[in-house]
Motif scaffolding. Sequence first.
Motif, short mmCIF file in Angstrom:
data_model
loop_
_atom_site.label_atom_id
_atom_site.label_comp_id
_atom_site.label_asym_id
_atom_site.label_seq_id
_atom_site.Cartn_x
_atom_site.Cartn_y
_atom_site.Cartn_z
N PHE A 1 99.62 25.48 93.90
CA PHE A 1 99.25 24.28 93.14
C PHE A 1 98.88 24.65 91.72
O PHE A 1 99.30 24.02 90.74
CB PHE A 1 98.08 23.57 93.83
CG PHE A 1 97.48 22.46 93.01
CD1 PHE A 1 98.20 21.32 92.74
CD2 PHE A 1 96.20 22.58 92.51
CE1 PHE A 1 97.65 20.31 91.98
CE2 PHE A 1 95.64 21.58 91.74
CZ PHE A 1 96.37 20.43 91.48
N LYS B 1 101.97 25.69 89.73
CA LYS B 1 102.79 24.53 89.36
C LYS B 1 102.11 23.75 88.24
O LYS B 1 102.76 23.25 87.33
CB LYS B 1 103.00 23.61 90.58
CG LYS B 1 104.01 24.12 91.57
CD LYS B 1 104.10 23.17 92.74
CE LYS B 1 104.71 23.89 93.94
NZ LYS B 1 104.49 23.17 95.18
N PHE B 2 100.81 23.67 88.33
CA PHE B 2 100.06 22.94 87.30
C PHE B 2 100.24 23.61 85.94
O PHE B 2 100.47 22.95 84.93
CB PHE B 2 98.58 22.87 87.69
CG PHE B 2 97.81 21.88 86.88
CD1 PHE B 2 97.80 20.54 87.23
CD2 PHE B 2 97.12 22.28 85.75
CE1 PHE B 2 97.11 19.62 86.47
CE2 PHE B 2 96.42 21.36 84.98
CZ PHE B 2 96.41 20.03 85.34
N ASN C 1 109.87 23.40 93.05
CA ASN C 1 109.03 23.16 94.22
C ASN C 1 108.61 24.44 94.91
O ASN C 1 107.66 24.46 95.69
CB ASN C 1 109.76 22.27 95.23
CG ASN C 1 109.72 20.82 94.83
OD1 ASN C 1 108.86 20.41 94.07
ND2 ASN C 1 110.66 20.04 95.33
N GLY D 1 105.19 29.65 93.58
CA GLY D 1 104.04 30.09 94.38
C GLY D 1 104.35 30.45 95.81
O GLY D 1 103.48 30.92 96.52
#
Lengths: 171, 570
Positions: free
Chosen positions: A102, A105-106, A142, A145
């Motif tokens: 997360f 991606k952020f 997507n 990570g």
Amino acid sequence: MPAIPQRARPTKIFLIGLLSFLAVLVLAAFQFGDNNGLNSMPYAQVRRLVPDLLKAKKMASDGNLDLLAGQPMRGEPVTLRGELTDANCFLGNHTHAYDHAFCAKFCVAAGSPVLFISDQGGVAYVVLTARNGVPLPENILNLIGVPGIAVKGRTLDANGVKTLAVENLGP
Amino acid sequence: MSFRTRSYLIAAALCVIPSFSLAQDAHYHNAPSSTMHQKNPFAGQHAAAVAGAKLYAANCSACHGATGQGSGNIPSLSHGPTQSVPDGEVFWFITTGSVGNGMPAWGSLPEEQRWQIVTYLKSLKNTANTSKPGSAPEKFTPVKTNAPLPEPPYTDFRVEQPAKSRKISAQDLPAPYATDSANNGPQLVARPDDAWPKGPDGFTVQLYAKGLDNPRLIRTAPNGDLFLAESSSGKIKVFRGITADGKPRETSVFVEGLNRPYGIAFYPPGNDPQWIYIGNTDSVVRFPYKNGDLKATGPARHIADLPPGGHWTRDVQFTADGKKMFVAVGSASNVDDTDTTPEEKNRADILQFNPDGSEMRIYAYGIRNAGGGLAINPKTGELWCSVNERDGLGDNLVPDYITHVQDGGFYGWPWWYIGGHQDPRHNGKHPELKDKAIVPDVLLQPHNASLEITFYEGSQFPAEYRGDMFASQHGSWNRSVRAGYEVIRVPMHQTGRASGEYEDFITGFVVDNGHVWGRPVGITVAPDGSLLVTDDGSNSIWRVSYTGGNTQKNASELNHAGNTAKSASN
């Protein structure tokens, strides 16, 4: 007041005039190359053009500018296994993978460059898009990570910087 | 004391009490006290809540869930502090965020939109996961899988079945990368009306507590009180007793303001503890404690610093003689080389300390993450642990495991796994460790996320369960068809030794391959011999009782009419 030598004054004036003329020419050349002020377009406006490559190309053409968008990256074709992550966290704190998807991606969404950390020796590649101006597909983003993913692309060693232009998922 | 003086004192006390309680409320993410008086211009307005719902769906739901229910480390917004603090504090936290803890700052959203989100959040009060009888479950599109059923010894949610025995051995492991590395995290949904945890014949599952805030590890105090870590809100709660309909008689907040507390241990071991030790994510602290305390009677005393972040859970246990303390610290990464990664120092280890925090040493190493569960075997006095193994090598690698822990033992991470299997990401490294890497006692399904473990010493379950271990399996994400999401039993055969097999014990938390409604985390034995299981998916605690063969009848007897509990028989 000391007297100015008679021969110095016209030469100096001539030089200043010549330089000014050249500067105007250079500026004009840039100005003439960008008929529509595209080079001074704010970033947010340019970003909105990314999904519409044809429109962007037409605008560039109308403005006498080159737009290399769509041009494929060169390099050696490879399939590598490893992890996509963001440069800020990995280079700043060596943070990646577990419990970090997360966050990564952020950071990428906020503009941090994407890195690919290879399972083989932990080599870090700067991730390039397969074609200039064409974003990485969502199905690849997507997987930021997620450890152990395989990607196909092209590697290039550019001035000591290892790059990987990601084309799609592998193997 | 004159009447006048007494009146002054009473008036002063009346002034102090509210100001103290206000100070308590100001703990919401350390919001400045001025924010609590900030008025929400849209408070209670339906249109603003509808607008806020759209903003929430676009910006917040990816982490906090479609209904604000939260998941894992992500706190619930539909109940807990977000619902009890003033709107202004929630607005402040949305605006400033807490980037270090994963909460972005949303100051870039227009102020009006932030207030609309607050209005929407406040409209969620206790709507998620309460599963009221007759309430319509949320709508979602089922995620089907066409994957073939798993070949034994591997399994997945489709074939998990209470009392089904399984055994994975080191010879069963596939080659690395036999399948792709999956990204299959679960989406949490409210418990469907027809869903309920189920156990083997003769066992009944009841809902003991609900509406909790990220319930994680649970441990039974010597006097029978139940201590629960609500990690994301930094609290330790106490539950006392069980009513006739299976609910807590009394609930109290023992202490709050901790930093992601998880491990709980009473010291010294035995019936008369003097301290309670808490494993925060970055430290071990202790509070004075004696049997019966429902609130901490003194401040925290710092015992030891721990490396923060990464795998963040830190379970704590003491040796049976109370001379040493064990603390499990998981790795910072999936599989980074500890030789070249300073961030991994003193991690992926079980550390040993004196009870005062002195003389730290590495007791066992190469254990990727045992922070989720340590236990002392009451029969043998040995330390046992529950371990989350590595990801990224495919669906059926690497098995999680439960094992007794050898002093000085090496368990493989990051260069080796399950004995002498080299991790392909570290080919050629540390050949001298190949033969030292210990094969653990019980191999579990890969990616199960095995968490708390407990030995069953109660008298309620049938005699053959005495001395066995139970373990919560939080559930997979790095597996194309999900596995885990269950409680398992590890038979010890009355010997204190495991023989490698385990049984599915409590299942039923998965809806389909995309959705789950429950995730077991903590597990402990209640004073009456029932088993309590915390679940941070539905923010509940489940109680598993042995009621003999007539499960249906007993379940309905135990749960009054109108209660949400259902039969657990299968």
